[in-house]
Enzyme design. Structure first.
Site, PDB file in Angstrom:
ATOM      1  N   CYS A  54       0.718   0.332  10.274  1.00  0.00           N
ATOM      2  CA  CYS A  54       0.223  -0.711   9.375  1.00  0.00           C
ATOM      3  C   CYS A  54       1.310  -1.565   8.736  1.00  0.00           C
ATOM      4  CB  CYS A  54      -0.647  -0.079   8.296  1.00  0.00           C
ATOM      5  SG  CYS A  54      -1.440  -1.321   7.246  1.00  0.00           S
TER       6      CYS A  54
ATOM      7  N   ARG B 268     -17.400  -1.725  18.203  1.00  0.00           N
ATOM      8  CA  ARG B 268     -16.719  -2.977  17.889  1.00  0.00           C
ATOM      9  C   ARG B 268     -15.374  -3.071  18.607  1.00  0.00           C
ATOM     10  NH1 ARG B 268     -18.211  -5.447  13.686  1.00  0.00           N
ATOM     11  NH2 ARG B 268     -18.803  -3.514  12.669  1.00  0.00           N
TER      12      ARG B 268
ATOM     13  N   CYS C  66     -19.245  -5.796   4.494  1.00  0.00           N
ATOM     14  CA  CYS C  66     -18.533  -4.554   4.807  1.00  0.00           C
ATOM     15  C   CYS C  66     -17.255  -4.557   3.985  1.00  0.00           C
ATOM     16  CB  CYS C  66     -18.214  -4.492   6.301  1.00  0.00           C
ATOM     17  SG  CYS C  66     -17.305  -3.001   6.756  1.00  0.00           S
TER      18      CYS C  66
ATOM     19  N   CYS D 186     -16.342  -8.881   6.551  1.00  0.00           N
ATOM     20  CA  CYS D 186     -15.693  -7.584   6.309  1.00  0.00           C
ATOM     21  C   CYS D 186     -14.436  -7.819   5.467  1.00  0.00           C
ATOM     22  CB  CYS D 186     -15.274  -6.940   7.619  1.00  0.00           C
ATOM     23  SG  CYS D 186     -16.617  -6.819   8.800  1.00  0.00           S
TER      24      CYS D 186
ATOM     25  N   CYS E 276       0.841  -1.209   0.000  1.00  0.00           N
ATOM     26  CA  CYS E 276       0.000   0.000   0.000  1.00  0.00           C
ATOM     27  C   CYS E 276       0.873   1.255   0.000  1.00  0.00           C
ATOM     28  CB  CYS E 276      -0.908  -0.020   1.223  1.00  0.00           C
ATOM     29  SG  CYS E 276      -2.002   1.409   1.274  1.00  0.00           S
TER      30      CYS E 276
ATOM     31  N   CYS F  72       0.605   4.918   6.809  1.00  0.00           N
ATOM     32  CA  CYS F  72       0.017   4.775   8.150  1.00  0.00           C
ATOM     33  C   CYS F  72       1.030   4.068   9.070  1.00  0.00           C
ATOM     34  CB  CYS F  72      -1.283   3.986   8.077  1.00  0.00           C
ATOM     35  SG  CYS F  72      -2.394   4.597   6.785  1.00  0.00           S
TER      36      CYS F  72
ATOM     37  N   CYS G 292     -19.033   2.838   8.892  1.00  0.00           N
ATOM     38  CA  CYS G 292     -18.254   2.208   9.959  1.00  0.00           C
ATOM     39  C   CYS G 292     -16.979   3.036  10.085  1.00  0.00           C
ATOM     40  CB  CYS G 292     -17.941   0.760   9.580  1.00  0.00           C
ATOM     41  SG  CYS G 292     -16.792  -0.050  10.710  1.00  0.00           S
TER      42      CYS G 292
HETATM   43  N1  SAM Z   1      -6.547   0.463   3.271  1.00  0.00           N
HETATM   44  C1  SAM Z   1      -7.783   0.690   3.888  1.00  0.00           C
HETATM   45  C2  SAM Z   1      -7.771   1.971   4.696  1.00  0.00           C
HETATM   46  O1  SAM Z   1      -6.859   2.184   5.477  1.00  0.00           O
HETATM   47  O2  SAM Z   1      -8.710   2.759   4.555  1.00  0.00           O
HETATM   48  C3  SAM Z   1      -8.318  -0.441   4.711  1.00  0.00           C
HETATM   49  C4  SAM Z   1      -7.531  -1.346   5.575  1.00  0.00           C
HETATM   50  S1  SAM Z   1      -6.904  -0.711   7.090  1.00  0.00           S
HETATM   51  C5  SAM Z   1      -5.874  -2.000   7.551  1.00  0.00           C
HETATM   52  C6  SAM Z   1      -8.236  -0.604   8.250  1.00  0.00           C
HETATM   53  C7  SAM Z   1      -7.953  -0.100   9.651  1.00  0.00           C
HETATM   54  O3  SAM Z   1      -7.350  -1.126  10.412  1.00  0.00           O
HETATM   55  C8  SAM Z   1      -7.026   1.072   9.834  1.00  0.00           C
HETATM   56  O4  SAM Z   1      -7.653   2.297   9.572  1.00  0.00           O
HETATM   57  C9  SAM Z   1      -6.647   0.947  11.293  1.00  0.00           C
HETATM   58  O5  SAM Z   1      -7.548   1.671  12.121  1.00  0.00           O
HETATM   59  C10 SAM Z   1      -6.756  -0.548  11.562  1.00  0.00           C
HETATM   60  N2  SAM Z   1      -5.417  -1.122  11.750  1.00  0.00           N
HETATM   61  C11 SAM Z   1      -4.495  -1.360  10.796  1.00  0.00           C
HETATM   62  N3  SAM Z   1      -3.362  -1.863  11.333  1.00  0.00           N
HETATM   63  C12 SAM Z   1      -3.567  -1.949  12.672  1.00  0.00           C
HETATM   64  C13 SAM Z   1      -2.764  -2.378  13.771  1.00  0.00           C
HETATM   65  N4  SAM Z   1      -1.511  -2.788  13.604  1.00  0.00           N
HETATM   66  N5  SAM Z   1      -3.299  -2.320  15.010  1.00  0.00           N
HETATM   67  C14 SAM Z   1      -4.564  -1.885  15.189  1.00  0.00           C
HETATM   68  N6  SAM Z   1      -5.361  -1.465  14.184  1.00  0.00           N
HETATM   69  C15 SAM Z   1      -4.885  -1.485  12.942  1.00  0.00           C
HETATM   70 FE1  SF4 Z   2      -2.696   1.243   3.444  1.00  0.00          FE
HETATM   71 FE2  SF4 Z   2      -2.541   0.113   5.824  1.00  0.00          FE
HETATM   72 FE3  SF4 Z   2      -2.943   2.728   5.636  1.00  0.00          FE
HETATM   73 FE4  SF4 Z   2      -4.910   1.008   4.912  1.00  0.00          FE
HETATM   74  S1  SF4 Z   2      -4.063   1.289   6.960  1.00  0.00           S
HETATM   75  S2  SF4 Z   2      -4.220   2.842   3.825  1.00  0.00           S
HETATM   76  S3  SF4 Z   2      -3.673  -0.661   4.077  1.00  0.00           S
HETATM   77  S4  SF4 Z   2      -1.102   1.636   4.954  1.00  0.00           S
END
Ligand code: SAM
Ligand code: SF4
Ligand code: DTB
Length: 336
Positions: free
Chosen positions: A61, A267, A129, A98, A54, A58, A189
């Site tokens: 992530c 949730r 979802c 989801c 990606c 973030c 959500c």
């Molecule tokens: N790429 C998409 C986005 O970010 O909009 C969807 C997938 S993303 C993994 C969905 C959510 O998962 C993130 O916004 C974050 O809140 C949560 N998330 C991701 N990695 C995480 C982690 N290591 N611990 C806790 N929550 C996490």
């Molecule tokens: Fe990409 Fe992870 Fe951020 Fe979702 S949370 S936009 S998968 S880097």
């Protein structure tokens, strides 16, 4: 009948966080019981339909190209493979399926497969979802036409702390996507992560942002950070006492979400693996009424069906069968 408010001030929300813990829990549990079956928890299953690679940064992530987490990038899964996973989730008692894709946003060429997936999963009698990143109004409309029940797009933290976690897209852009989703008629959500090194004030700002949206999200995921090695936050927190959010502070966050957004599904999302049964029980008492079940989240391990069944038996909880209250009555429509 609980009053639904979207005019919460930060001071009011901070005062809720400051309540003696037992009083906060009592208030949250009372509101929960007025609006939800208190001994029922919704079971949802997650599937990563497109993993890794990606372009967003973030800091939490494992799927960001910036992370050195060992997660391999894959293409979008075949429709049939997704449907097979959904069928398994249904067999295991899940109500909602989801699906997440590690995209900044879906490309128009991805949409036909996504639409087919939504239609196929719905046809199995599961709620659907999707979380695919930012959406245009047109894409939100296509998902709505396909019958998508929910779209997940988290604000993740307070507006102030957000900027320290993600630089490649703004909180404003996230709110725009939420607006497109809302206007398309899909249920919203949106939630975030606790335990990223943010302050209490940030947690206040996080809940405040959600609770003052023109209409509360129908579903509010509260994740505890899963610290992943090779991510900015996973590495930063690994060697500090902040490595895991204090359970009581996590429960407080759940309780304040429940009090300020009484009809939403709250949730208890990522991070349950590192929580004791007692901490999870307090979250359910505080108003959490939905979990991700199964042995995997998107890329991180999850407690698994057997351990959830044991937890439910221990606590006398059962899986939610009916419809969620906000979906059923659609209150708090903003005046035009
Ligand atoms: N790429 C998409 C986005 O970010 O909009 C969807 C997938 S993303 C993994 C969905 C959510 O998962 C993130 O916004 C974050 O809140 C949560 N998330 C991701 N990695 C995480 C982690 N290591 N611990 C806790 N929550 C996490
Ligand atoms: Fe990409 Fe992870 Fe951020 Fe979702 S949370 S936009 S998968 S880097
Ligand atoms: C949400 O708020 N939490 C879920 C779901 N929405 C998509 C994702 C949690 C991801 C946890 C880390 C991982 O599995 O990589």
């Amino acid at each position: 009948m609980t009053e639904i408010r979207t005019d919460w001030s930060r001071t009011e929300i901070a005062s809720l966080f400051d309540l003696p813990f037992t009083e906060l829990l009592f208030q949250a549990a009372s509101i929960h019981r007025q609006n939800h079956p208190a001994d029922q928890v919704q079971l949802c299953t997650l599937l990563s339909i497109k993993t890794g690679g990606c372009p967003e940064d973030c800091g939490y992530c494992s799927q960001s190209v910036k992370a050195d987490s060992g997660v391999e990038a894959t293409k979008l899964m075949d429709v049939q493979a997704v449907l097979q996973s959904a069928a398994q989730a249904k067999d295991h008692g899940s109500q909602r399926f989801c699906m997440g894709a590690a995209w900044r946003n879906p490309k128009d060429r991805d949409m036909p497969a996504i639409v087919e997936i939504v239609k196929g999963v719905r046809a199995m009698g599961l709620e659907t979802c999707m979380t695919l990143g930012m959406l245009t109004p047109k894409q939100a409309g296509m998902l709505a036409d396909a019958g998508l029940d929910y779209y997940n797009h988290n604000i993740d933290s307070s507006p102030e702390y957000y900027e320290r976690v993600i630089t490649t897209r703004t909180m404003g852009e996230r709110l725009e996507t939420l607006d497109h989703v809302r206007k398309s008629g899909i249920n919203v959500c949106s939630g975030g992560i606790v335990g990223m090194g943010e302050t209490r004030e940030d947690r206040v700002g996080f809940i405040h942002t959600l609770a003052t949206l023109p209409q509360h999200p129908e579903s509010v995921p509260v994740n505890a950070l899963v610290p992943v090695k090779g991510t900015v936050l996973g590495d930063m927190l690994a060697d500090t006492p902040l490595a895991k959010i204090d359970d009581i502070e996590f429960v407080r966050t759940v309780a304040v979400a429940r009090i300020t957004m009484p009809l939403s599904m709250v949730r208890l999302s990522a991070g349950r693996e590192s929580m004791s049964d007692a901490a999870q029980a307090l979250c359910f008492m505080a108003g959490a009424n939905s979990i991700f079940t199964g042995d995997k989240l998107l890329t991180a391990p999850n407690a698994g069906d057997d351990s959830d069944a044991a937890l439910f038996a221990r606590l006398g909880l059962t899986a939610l069968q009916g419809e969620e209250p906000l979906r059923a009555c659609k209150v708090a429509e903003p005046a035009e």
